[in-house]
Scaffold this active site. Structure first.
Site, PDB file in Angstrom:
ATOM      1  N   GLY A   5       0.824  -1.205   0.000  1.00 42.01           N
ATOM      2  CA  GLY A   5       0.000   0.000   0.000  1.00 42.01           C
ATOM      3  C   GLY A   5       0.861   1.259   0.000  1.00 42.01           C
ATOM      4  N   GLN A   6       0.196   2.397  -0.085  1.00 38.94           N
ATOM      5  CA  GLN A   6       0.936   3.676  -0.129  1.00 38.94           C
ATOM      6  C   GLN A   6       1.835   3.836   1.105  1.00 38.94           C
ATOM      7  OE1 GLN A   6      -1.314   7.133  -2.036  1.00 38.94           O
ATOM      8  NE2 GLN A   6      -2.839   6.326  -0.644  1.00 38.94           N
TER       9      GLN A   6
ATOM     10  N   ASP B  82      -3.774 -13.226   3.732  1.00 39.04           N
ATOM     11  CA  ASP B  82      -5.025 -12.500   3.527  1.00 39.04           C
ATOM     12  C   ASP B  82      -5.640 -12.220   4.899  1.00 39.04           C
ATOM     13  OD1 ASP B  82      -7.661 -11.699   3.040  1.00 39.04           O
ATOM     14  OD2 ASP B  82      -7.746 -12.835   1.177  1.00 39.04           O
TER      15      ASP B  82
ATOM     16  N   THR C 285      -9.483   0.268   1.599  1.00 38.88           N
ATOM     17  CA  THR C 285      -9.509   1.736   1.500  1.00 38.88           C
ATOM     18  C   THR C 285     -10.359   2.271   0.339  1.00 38.88           C
ATOM     19  OG1 THR C 285      -7.477   1.664   0.210  1.00 38.88           O
ATOM     20  CG2 THR C 285      -7.235   2.014   2.579  1.00 38.88           C
TER      21      THR C 285
ATOM     22  N   ASP D  61      -9.853  10.208   9.165  1.00 39.72           N
ATOM     23  CA  ASP D  61     -10.720  11.362   9.428  1.00 39.72           C
ATOM     24  C   ASP D  61     -12.190  11.017   9.144  1.00 39.72           C
ATOM     25  OD1 ASP D  61      -9.896  11.040   6.741  1.00 39.72           O
ATOM     26  OD2 ASP D  61     -10.397  13.109   6.248  1.00 39.72           O
TER      27      ASP D  61
ATOM     28  N   TYR E 214     -16.951   2.466   5.207  1.00 40.14           N
ATOM     29  CA  TYR E 214     -15.500   2.535   5.470  1.00 40.14           C
ATOM     30  C   TYR E 214     -15.246   3.191   6.834  1.00 40.14           C
ATOM     31  CZ  TYR E 214     -10.728   4.375   5.140  1.00 40.14           C
ATOM     32  OH  TYR E 214      -9.423   4.709   5.407  1.00 40.14           O
TER      33      TYR E 214
ATOM     34  N   TRP F  41      -6.453  11.979   3.750  1.00 45.44           N
ATOM     35  CA  TRP F  41      -6.085  12.366   2.380  1.00 45.44           C
ATOM     36  C   TRP F  41      -4.647  11.947   2.049  1.00 45.44           C
ATOM     37  CZ3 TRP F  41      -8.382  17.834   0.893  1.00 45.44           C
ATOM     38  CH2 TRP F  41      -9.757  17.823   1.101  1.00 45.44           C
TER      39      TRP F  41
HETATM   40  N1  LIG Z   1      -5.641   6.644   1.632  1.00 42.33           N
HETATM   41  C1  LIG Z   1      -6.148   7.561   2.442  1.00 42.33           C
HETATM   42  O1  LIG Z   1      -6.512   8.667   2.008  1.00 42.33           O
HETATM   43  C2  LIG Z   1      -6.288   7.293   3.918  1.00 42.33           C
HETATM   44  C3  LIG Z   1      -6.873   8.292   4.719  1.00 42.33           C
HETATM   45  C4  LIG Z   1      -7.007   8.047   6.084  1.00 42.33           C
HETATM   46  C5  LIG Z   1      -6.557   6.851   6.624  1.00 42.33           C
HETATM   47  N2  LIG Z   1      -6.008   5.904   5.826  1.00 42.33           N
HETATM   48  C6  LIG Z   1      -5.591   4.637   6.440  1.00 42.33           C
HETATM   49  O2  LIG Z   1      -4.168   4.519   6.340  1.00 42.33           O
HETATM   50  C7  LIG Z   1      -3.803   3.151   6.144  1.00 42.33           C
HETATM   51  C8  LIG Z   1      -2.919   3.038   4.915  1.00 42.33           C
HETATM   52  O3  LIG Z   1      -3.635   3.578   3.793  1.00 42.33           O
HETATM   53  P1  LIG Z   1      -3.042   3.512   2.320  1.00 42.33           P
HETATM   54  O4  LIG Z   1      -3.510   4.715   1.592  1.00 42.33           O
HETATM   55  O5  LIG Z   1      -1.596   3.185   2.350  1.00 42.33           O
HETATM   56  O6  LIG Z   1      -3.875   2.252   1.775  1.00 42.33           O
HETATM   57  P2  LIG Z   1      -3.660   1.431   0.434  1.00 42.33           P
HETATM   58  O7  LIG Z   1      -2.664   2.072  -0.447  1.00 42.33           O
HETATM   59  O8  LIG Z   1      -5.019   1.131  -0.107  1.00 42.33           O
HETATM   60  O9  LIG Z   1      -3.008   0.074   0.985  1.00 42.33           O
HETATM   61  C9  LIG Z   1      -3.746  -0.806   1.764  1.00 42.33           C
HETATM   62  C10 LIG Z   1      -3.086  -2.167   1.667  1.00 42.33           C
HETATM   63  O10 LIG Z   1      -3.888  -3.086   2.430  1.00 42.33           O
HETATM   64  C11 LIG Z   1      -3.912  -4.295   1.712  1.00 42.33           C
HETATM   65  N3  LIG Z   1      -5.077  -5.103   1.963  1.00 42.33           N
HETATM   66  C12 LIG Z   1      -6.377  -4.799   1.723  1.00 42.33           C
HETATM   67  N4  LIG Z   1      -7.155  -5.862   1.993  1.00 42.33           N
HETATM   68  C13 LIG Z   1      -6.321  -6.852   2.402  1.00 42.33           C
HETATM   69  C14 LIG Z   1      -6.513  -8.203   2.800  1.00 42.33           C
HETATM   70  N5  LIG Z   1      -7.738  -8.766   2.837  1.00 42.33           N
HETATM   71  N6  LIG Z   1      -5.438  -8.929   3.160  1.00 42.33           N
HETATM   72  C15 LIG Z   1      -4.201  -8.406   3.119  1.00 42.33           C
HETATM   73  N7  LIG Z   1      -3.946  -7.139   2.732  1.00 42.33           N
HETATM   74  C16 LIG Z   1      -5.010  -6.384   2.375  1.00 42.33           C
HETATM   75  C17 LIG Z   1      -3.922  -3.893   0.251  1.00 42.33           C
HETATM   76  O11 LIG Z   1      -3.461  -4.974  -0.507  1.00 42.33           O
HETATM   77  P3  LIG Z   1      -3.616  -5.017  -2.109  1.00 42.33           P
HETATM   78  O12 LIG Z   1      -2.524  -4.108  -2.588  1.00 42.33           O
HETATM   79  O13 LIG Z   1      -3.402  -6.440  -2.448  1.00 42.33           O
HETATM   80  O14 LIG Z   1      -5.001  -4.517  -2.389  1.00 42.33           O
HETATM   81  C18 LIG Z   1      -3.010  -2.688   0.235  1.00 42.33           C
HETATM   82  O15 LIG Z   1      -1.683  -3.044  -0.087  1.00 42.33           O
HETATM   83  C19 LIG Z   1      -5.127   2.361   6.059  1.00 42.33           C
HETATM   84  O16 LIG Z   1      -5.419   1.849   7.322  1.00 42.33           O
HETATM   85  C20 LIG Z   1      -6.157   3.430   5.719  1.00 42.33           C
HETATM   86  O17 LIG Z   1      -7.450   3.081   6.195  1.00 42.33           O
HETATM   87  C21 LIG Z   1      -5.852   6.107   4.471  1.00 42.33           C
END
Ligand SMILES: NC(=O)c1ccc[n+]([C@@H]2O[C@H](COP(=O)([O-])OP(=O)(O)OC[C@H]3O[C@@H](n4cnc5c(N)ncnc54)[C@H](OP(=O)(O)O)[C@@H]3O)[C@@H](O)[C@H]2O)c1
Length: 292
Positions: A10-11, A35, A61, A101, A124, A149
């Site tokens: 993920g990011q 998983d 996400t 948020d 979510y 964000w």
């Molecule tokens: N993005 C935002 O704007 C944002 C804002 C607030 C909070 N957050 C929180 O910050 C954290 C990191 O966000 P991010 O933007 O880095 O998210 P992201 O890029 O969507 O990465 C999430 C990762 O979780 C993995 N994942 C999802 N379902 C899974 C499963 N069943 N088993 C194993 N892995 C799984 C995904 O795997 P795949 O690559 O295989 O799908 C992905 O690599 C998360 O907790 C998110 O809720 C994000």
């Protein structure tokens, strides 16, 4: 120190995979390796690997798709973090987890603090809030970092979407009624790793003393419209843009399956006062991120 990182692709997880090795031996896991829907497998993996630190950067996400897959979303965002928390207590390991948020309803006009009431508007947000509650109940040495964000220059982030749209269209319309704190994934992972490094002696005891929910996002807040304007202005390949005008729009002009809260700026002063660290202003960070 032995570290287990979830969400390596993920990011945020991708950045942690690069910053955490400075603290210890890292086992990085993505969906292919484990998983998170298989809750028993999560528990047995942690019991066997016995980490001192668990960093959960994973998450379901896709805010719109979440509306049609609530059970799956709950497993990944609420139940799996609860299992990690349970394991963290049994192993005396620290758990670092990210929340959002979107636990708030956005019906305010000043940045949210950690003590403000939550009221998520979509699946979510509800799943992330339940994840927070499950962690609070099961672990006694956790950091729940609510961020917002999040973007990176890899993948399908808002920044890359805007850069793509600006190369295909002459006019862009971007909502100006959604307000938040853009947060660069790299900065988020690096500041969190720095916090952990500073507390690495007796990490468990130190985090146990300070454990809780903290807001951690880019300083200062903005609208999606202004964010998009700054992305276009910071584009290192500006000459590739076809866009001529960018206009403000309203969220109601862009119906989506999930309702989004409008004003979700986060007040991050508790994190700064507790740990002496903060993320820089979002606009400075954006320039840094885009300079490559
Ligand atoms: N993005 C935002 O704007 C944002 C804002 C607030 C909070 N957050 C929180 O910050 C954290 C990191 O966000 P991010 O933007 O880095 O998210 P992201 O890029 O969507 O990465 C999430 C990762 O979780 C993995 N994942 C999802 N379902 C899974 C499963 N069943 N088993 C194993 N892995 C799984 C995904 O795997 P795949 O690559 O295989 O799908 C992905 O690599 C998360 O907790 C998110 O809720 C994000």
């Amino acid at each position: 120190m032995k570290i287990v990182l979830f969400g390596r692709k993920g990011q945020v997880g991708w950045e942690f995979e690069r910053s955490l090795p400075a603290l210890g031996d890292v086992i990085s896991l993505g969906r292919e390796e484990l998983d998170l829907c298989h809750l028993d497998a999560v528990h047995s993996f942690l019991s066997q690997s016995k980490p001192d630190l668990i960093v959960n950067a994973s998450g379901y996400t896709d805010v719109d798709r979440a509306e049609s897959e609530p059970e799956l979303v709950m497993k990944v965002n609420a139940l799996a973090p609860g299992v990690m928390a349970e394991a963290s207590r049994q192993l005396r390991a620290v758990l670092v987890h990210f929340s959002t948020d979107y636990v708030f309803d956005g019906r305010t006009n000043r940045p949210y603090t950690e003590t403000d009431p939550t009221h998520p508007l979509n699946i979510y947000g509800k799943s992330k809030l339940l994840g927070e509650e499950n962690i609070k109940q099961a672990s006694d040495a956790f950091l729940i970092l609510r961020t917002s964000w999040v973007y990176s220059l890899r993948g399908n982030s808002f920044v890359n979407k805007v850069l793509g749209w600006a190369r295909k269209n002459s006019m862009l319309k971007i909502v100006d009624d959604q307000i938040g704190n853009p947060t660069w994934a790299r900065m988020l992972a690096e500041i969190t790793s720095l916090l952990l490094a500073r507390n690495r002696e007796n990490l468990y005891d130190r985090i146990q003393e300070q454990c809780g929910i903290f807001h951690l996002a880019g300083s200062e807040y903005t609208s999606r419209f202004e964010w998009a304007q700054q992305i276009l202005a910071s584009d290192p390949h500006h000459s590739e843009q076809t866009v001529q005008t960018i206009e403000p729009g309203r969220s109601e002009d862009f119906p989506t399956p999930a309702t989004r809260p409008l004003f979700t700026a986060l007040d991050c002063s508790l994190f700064e006062n507790t740990f002496g660290l903060r993320l820089p202003p979002w606009s400075d960070t954006l320039k840094l991120a885009m300079a490559g």
